[in-house]
Design a protein around this motif. Structure first.
Motif, PDB file in Angstrom:
ATOM      1  N   GLN A 103       0.874  -1.179  -0.002  1.00  0.00           N
ATOM      2  CA  GLN A 103      -0.071   0.005  -0.052  1.00  0.00           C
ATOM      3  C   GLN A 103       0.794   1.208   0.002  1.00  0.00           C
ATOM      4  O   GLN A 103       0.628   2.248  -0.790  1.00  0.00           O
ATOM      5  N   GLY A 104       1.864   1.178   0.741  1.00  0.00           N
ATOM      6  CA  GLY A 104       2.881   2.372   0.843  1.00  0.00           C
ATOM      7  C   GLY A 104       3.584   2.629  -0.207  1.00  0.00           C
ATOM      8  O   GLY A 104       3.578   3.762  -1.053  1.00  0.00           O
ATOM      9  N   LYS A 106       2.444   1.868  -3.334  1.00  0.00           N
ATOM     10  CA  LYS A 106       1.260   2.269  -4.207  1.00  0.00           C
ATOM     11  C   LYS A 106       1.119   3.631  -4.023  1.00  0.00           C
ATOM     12  O   LYS A 106       1.056   4.438  -5.240  1.00  0.00           O
ATOM     13  N   LEU A 107       1.050   4.055  -2.995  1.00  0.00           N
ATOM     14  CA  LEU A 107       0.773   5.515  -2.749  1.00  0.00           C
ATOM     15  C   LEU A 107       2.059   6.106  -2.975  1.00  0.00           C
ATOM     16  O   LEU A 107       1.767   7.440  -3.770  1.00  0.00           O
ATOM     17  N   GLN A 110       2.032   6.384  -6.861  1.00  0.00           N
ATOM     18  CA  GLN A 110       0.744   7.557  -7.099  1.00  0.00           C
ATOM     19  C   GLN A 110       1.372   8.631  -6.969  1.00  0.00           C
ATOM     20  O   GLN A 110       1.036   9.684  -7.653  1.00  0.00           O
ATOM     21  N   ALA A 111       2.096   9.338  -5.794  1.00  0.00           N
ATOM     22  CA  ALA A 111       2.359  10.524  -5.328  1.00  0.00           C
ATOM     23  C   ALA A 111       3.436  10.920  -6.445  1.00  0.00           C
ATOM     24  O   ALA A 111       3.371  12.153  -6.794  1.00  0.00           O
TER      25      ALA A 111
END
Length: 166
Positions: A103-104, A106-107, A110-111
């Motif tokens: 998740q990290g 992925k974030l 995305q960032a």
């Protein structure tokens, strides 16, 4: 002792013998049998009690060994359950860590993508503004410079020189 033999009476002796035998007979008929039966019955009761005690002792030993076996089984089952619970806990923690990392990441991705997109948009906007400012400046300069023919010629030559360098 001679006095005893001297006073000995055969009738008295026979009478005493008959009484003694009658007493033995009566005792045998009425006393010995019930006494012997009671003694035998008590002896049998004691034997049965001893046998019951021995059986109870064996049963207690069997129960004790069964209890020890059940306790050992329960302990081993508890240990197995505890081991399985620890494994499940470790697996859940590892899965949660992996999911959190995914998740990290992925974030972060995305960032980064958003930053790149914003950067590109800002660069495009900046280019548009610079080009529009350049056009305005060029237009104003051209209007000022192109008002006479000499300056037009110099400007064209200068632009051609600049274009060759790039």
């Amino acid at each position: 002792m001679e006095e005893l033999f001297g006073q000995f009476s055969l009738g008295l002796f026979i009478m005493q013998t008959i009484l003694f035998l009658a007493l033995v007979f009566l005792l045998k008929k009425f006393a010995w049998k019930p006494i012997l039966d009671a003694v035998n019955e008590r002896e049998e009761g004691i034997k049965n009690a001893l046998q019951s005690a021995e059986n109870a002792k064996k049963e207690m030993q069997n129960l004790k060994s069964d209890n020890e076996k059940l306790l050992a089984d329960a302990r081993s089952e508890r240990d197995a359950m505890m081991k399985e619970a620890r494994e499940i806990k470790d697996k859940m923690i590892n899965d949660a860590k992996a999911e959190a990392q995914a998740q990290g990441q992925k974030l972060i991705d995305q960032a980064k993508a958003a930053i790149t997109s914003e950067k590109n948009a800002a660069m495009a906007d900046l280019k548009n503004q610079v080009s529009s400012l350049s056009l305005e400046i060029a237009e104003k300069l051209l209007k000022a410079e192109l008002s006479n023919k000499d300056s037009q010629t110099k400007l064209v030559e200068k632009m051609l020189d600049d274009a060759k360098l790039n």
